[in-house]
Structures are given as C-alpha cells and as structure tokens.
Design a protein around this motif. Structure first.
Motif, PDB file in Angstrom:
ATOM      1  N   ILE A   1       9.596   0.032   6.723  1.00 23.66           N
ATOM      2  CA  ILE A   1       8.428  -0.544   6.069  1.00 23.66           C
ATOM      3  C   ILE A   1       8.822  -1.878   5.441  1.00 23.66           C
ATOM      4  O   ILE A   1       9.874  -1.987   4.820  1.00 23.66           O
ATOM      5  CB  ILE A   1       7.846   0.435   5.011  1.00 23.66           C
ATOM      6  CG1 ILE A   1       6.513  -0.065   4.478  1.00 23.66           C
ATOM      7  CG2 ILE A   1       8.832   0.697   3.906  1.00 23.66           C
ATOM      8  CD1 ILE A   1       5.779   0.950   3.613  1.00 23.66           C
ATOM      9  N   SER A   2       7.990  -2.889   5.637  1.00 22.62           N
ATOM     10  CA  SER A   2       8.278  -4.194   5.035  1.00 22.62           C
ATOM     11  C   SER A   2       7.954  -4.145   3.547  1.00 22.62           C
ATOM     12  O   SER A   2       7.158  -3.306   3.089  1.00 22.62           O
ATOM     13  CB  SER A   2       7.444  -5.284   5.710  1.00 22.62           C
ATOM     14  OG  SER A   2       6.073  -5.145   5.372  1.00 22.62           O
ATOM     15  N   ASP A   3       8.563  -5.036   2.791  1.00 27.63           N
ATOM     16  CA  ASP A   3       8.317  -5.071   1.357  1.00 27.63           C
ATOM     17  C   ASP A   3       6.850  -5.340   1.049  1.00 27.63           C
ATOM     18  O   ASP A   3       6.288  -4.750   0.126  1.00 27.63           O
ATOM     19  CB  ASP A   3       9.182  -6.146   0.690  1.00 27.63           C
ATOM     20  CG  ASP A   3      10.634  -5.735   0.575  1.00 27.63           C
ATOM     21  OD1 ASP A   3      10.969  -4.570   0.883  1.00 27.63           O
ATOM     22  OD2 ASP A   3      11.458  -6.591   0.166  1.00 27.63           O
ATOM     23  N   SER A   4       6.214  -6.211   1.822  1.00 27.97           N
ATOM     24  CA  SER A   4       4.807  -6.533   1.545  1.00 27.97           C
ATOM     25  C   SER A   4       3.904  -5.330   1.803  1.00 27.97           C
ATOM     26  O   SER A   4       2.987  -5.057   1.026  1.00 27.97           O
ATOM     27  CB  SER A   4       4.343  -7.741   2.359  1.00 27.97           C
ATOM     28  OG  SER A   4       4.435  -7.480   3.738  1.00 27.97           O
ATOM     29  N   VAL A   5       4.166  -4.589   2.872  1.00 25.73           N
ATOM     30  CA  VAL A   5       3.356  -3.401   3.165  1.00 25.73           C
ATOM     31  C   VAL A   5       3.634  -2.313   2.125  1.00 25.73           C
ATOM     32  O   VAL A   5       2.703  -1.657   1.649  1.00 25.73           O
ATOM     33  CB  VAL A   5       3.603  -2.884   4.601  1.00 25.73           C
ATOM     34  CG1 VAL A   5       2.939  -1.539   4.824  1.00 25.73           C
ATOM     35  CG2 VAL A   5       3.111  -3.902   5.610  1.00 25.73           C
ATOM     36  N   LEU A   6       4.884  -2.134   1.747  1.00 27.27           N
ATOM     37  CA  LEU A   6       5.220  -1.149   0.717  1.00 27.27           C
ATOM     38  C   LEU A   6       4.492  -1.477  -0.582  1.00 27.27           C
ATOM     39  O   LEU A   6       3.878  -0.601  -1.208  1.00 27.27           O
ATOM     40  CB  LEU A   6       6.734  -1.088   0.488  1.00 27.27           C
ATOM     41  CG  LEU A   6       7.214  -0.147  -0.614  1.00 27.27           C
ATOM     42  CD1 LEU A   6       6.739   1.277  -0.394  1.00 27.27           C
ATOM     43  CD2 LEU A   6       8.737  -0.208  -0.716  1.00 27.27           C
ATOM     44  N   SER A   7       4.520  -2.731  -0.980  1.00 28.46           N
ATOM     45  CA  SER A   7       3.841  -3.156  -2.200  1.00 28.46           C
ATOM     46  C   SER A   7       2.339  -2.891  -2.109  1.00 28.46           C
ATOM     47  O   SER A   7       1.726  -2.384  -3.060  1.00 28.46           O
ATOM     48  CB  SER A   7       4.108  -4.646  -2.434  1.00 28.46           C
ATOM     49  OG  SER A   7       3.480  -5.073  -3.602  1.00 28.46           O
ATOM     50  N   GLU A   8       1.759  -3.198  -0.962  1.00 29.05           N
ATOM     51  CA  GLU A   8       0.322  -2.971  -0.743  1.00 29.05           C
ATOM     52  C   GLU A   8      -0.021  -1.486  -0.821  1.00 29.05           C
ATOM     53  O   GLU A   8      -1.002  -1.091  -1.456  1.00 29.05           O
ATOM     54  CB  GLU A   8      -0.046  -3.537   0.630  1.00 29.05           C
ATOM     55  CG  GLU A   8      -1.498  -3.462   0.987  1.00 29.05           C
ATOM     56  CD  GLU A   8      -1.740  -4.041   2.367  1.00 29.05           C
ATOM     57  OE1 GLU A   8      -2.297  -3.314   3.214  1.00 29.05           O
ATOM     58  OE2 GLU A   8      -1.366  -5.208   2.603  1.00 29.05           O
ATOM     59  N   ARG A   9       0.775  -0.644  -0.162  1.00 26.87           N
ATOM     60  CA  ARG A   9       0.510   0.792  -0.163  1.00 26.87           C
ATOM     61  C   ARG A   9       0.678   1.395  -1.559  1.00 26.87           C
ATOM     62  O   ARG A   9      -0.106   2.248  -1.975  1.00 26.87           O
ATOM     63  CB  ARG A   9       1.411   1.529   0.826  1.00 26.87           C
ATOM     64  CG  ARG A   9       1.161   1.197   2.269  1.00 26.87           C
ATOM     65  CD  ARG A   9      -0.273   1.503   2.674  1.00 26.87           C
ATOM     66  NE  ARG A   9      -0.487   1.206   4.062  1.00 26.87           N
ATOM     67  CZ  ARG A   9      -1.015   0.066   4.516  1.00 26.87           C
ATOM     68  NH1 ARG A   9      -1.415  -0.854   3.683  1.00 26.87           N
ATOM     69  NH2 ARG A   9      -1.166  -0.145   5.800  1.00 26.87           N
ATOM     70  N   LEU A  10       1.695   0.952  -2.289  1.00 25.22           N
ATOM     71  CA  LEU A  10       1.892   1.457  -3.643  1.00 25.22           C
ATOM     72  C   LEU A  10       0.709   1.083  -4.536  1.00 25.22           C
ATOM     73  O   LEU A  10       0.228   1.898  -5.321  1.00 25.22           O
ATOM     74  CB  LEU A  10       3.204   0.922  -4.233  1.00 25.22           C
ATOM     75  CG  LEU A  10       4.472   1.510  -3.628  1.00 25.22           C
ATOM     76  CD1 LEU A  10       5.703   0.722  -4.087  1.00 25.22           C
ATOM     77  CD2 LEU A  10       4.616   2.989  -3.959  1.00 25.22           C
ATOM     78  N   ALA A  11       0.215  -0.138  -4.402  1.00 30.63           N
ATOM     79  CA  ALA A  11      -0.957  -0.565  -5.177  1.00 30.63           C
ATOM     80  C   ALA A  11      -2.177   0.270  -4.805  1.00 30.63           C
ATOM     81  O   ALA A  11      -2.951   0.691  -5.675  1.00 30.63           O
ATOM     82  CB  ALA A  11      -1.226  -2.050  -4.950  1.00 30.63           C
ATOM     83  N   GLU A  12      -2.347   0.539  -3.518  1.00 32.26           N
ATOM     84  CA  GLU A  12      -3.486   1.340  -3.048  1.00 32.26           C
ATOM     85  C   GLU A  12      -3.416   2.771  -3.586  1.00 32.26           C
ATOM     86  O   GLU A  12      -4.414   3.314  -4.071  1.00 32.26           O
ATOM     87  CB  GLU A  12      -3.501   1.342  -1.525  1.00 32.26           C
ATOM     88  CG  GLU A  12      -4.654   2.083  -0.920  1.00 32.26           C
ATOM     89  CD  GLU A  12      -4.681   1.963   0.606  1.00 32.26           C
ATOM     90  OE1 GLU A  12      -5.773   2.137   1.156  1.00 32.26           O
ATOM     91  OE2 GLU A  12      -3.623   1.720   1.218  1.00 32.26           O
ATOM     92  N   LEU A  13      -2.242   3.373  -3.524  1.00 28.49           N
ATOM     93  CA  LEU A  13      -2.074   4.739  -4.021  1.00 28.49           C
ATOM     94  C   LEU A  13      -2.238   4.800  -5.539  1.00 28.49           C
ATOM     95  O   LEU A  13      -2.749   5.783  -6.074  1.00 28.49           O
ATOM     96  CB  LEU A  13      -0.710   5.288  -3.600  1.00 28.49           C
ATOM     97  CG  LEU A  13      -0.550   5.544  -2.092  1.00 28.49           C
ATOM     98  CD1 LEU A  13       0.914   5.765  -1.733  1.00 28.49           C
ATOM     99  CD2 LEU A  13      -1.394   6.723  -1.649  1.00 28.49           C
TER     100      LEU A  13
END
Length: 126
Positions: A60-72
C-alpha cells in the motif's frame, strides 16, 4: 386473472430481503474498498502507528494508506490518537464500532483460507 391485483406469496418477504441485501451491499461497498477490511484486521491485533500499518500490509502506498485511515476514522471505525511527545507520534486503534466487525472479519478470513486458492495460484479451468 386480468384486471385483478394478486400478490405472489414471495412478495411478502421481498421487502425485508431487499433491505437486508441493501445493507449487505452497503457494507461490502465500504469494506470491499481496497485495504479497508485489511486495515481493520491489522488493527484488530492492537493499536499501531502509520509505519507499522504500512509494513504489515506491504503493498500500500503512503498516500492510499493515509486516505484509507482518514476514511475509516470519519466512519467511526478507528480512532486516531496523537502523542505530543517528543517525538510526536500518531497511533490508530479500533473503536467499539470497528471492534464489532472483528468476529465477521475473522470468519471471512477463515472462509478464505479454507476455500480460496493462495494468491498467485489459479484454480483448474481458469
């Protein structure tokens, strides 16, 4: 008969079924979004920081991880905690709502282990 309004016996159960199907569809639309369920599964083992989550998932890329964490976090499934330090650190943990998903995710994981071929291996006929 033409002109009469008859209801098929199954029509009486179709509305609750449709509501249940709609709820399941909503759940899988959210959980099926790449990495959401995996992140919840990792956090089911305990709180973790950004780098720990990145290493645990791997692809997982850092940008996608950051996005998913914000969404969750917005969905109320995980909580973000900032420790002012020094050094400043951020950790993520399941909320009660997120923890309530763990039995279902564990069952899905078990089903996948028992019924899906390992990643990269194709079933006969594919």
């Amino acid at each position: 008969m033409p002109g009469t309004s008859e209801t098929a016996p199954n029509d009486t159960v179709s509305e609750p079924c449709l509501r249940g199907d709609a709820a399941l569809a909503r759940a899988f639309t959210f959980l099926g979004k790449r990495w959401n369920a995996v992140l919840l599964g990792v956090l089911g083992r305990g709180p973790a920081g950004f780098r720990e989550l990145s290493r645990a998932i791997g692809r997982i890329s850092d940008s996608v991880l950051s996005e998913r964490l914000a969404e969750l976090t917005r969905a109320g499934l995980i909580a973000r905690t900032v420790d002012e330090g020094p050094p400043v650190s951020v950790s993520y943990a399941l909320t009660d709502c997120g923890g309530a998903l763990m039995p279902a995710l564990e069952q899905i994981s078990q089903w996948a282990q028992e019924n899906l071929p390992p990643e990269g291996r194709r079933q006969a006929g594919e």
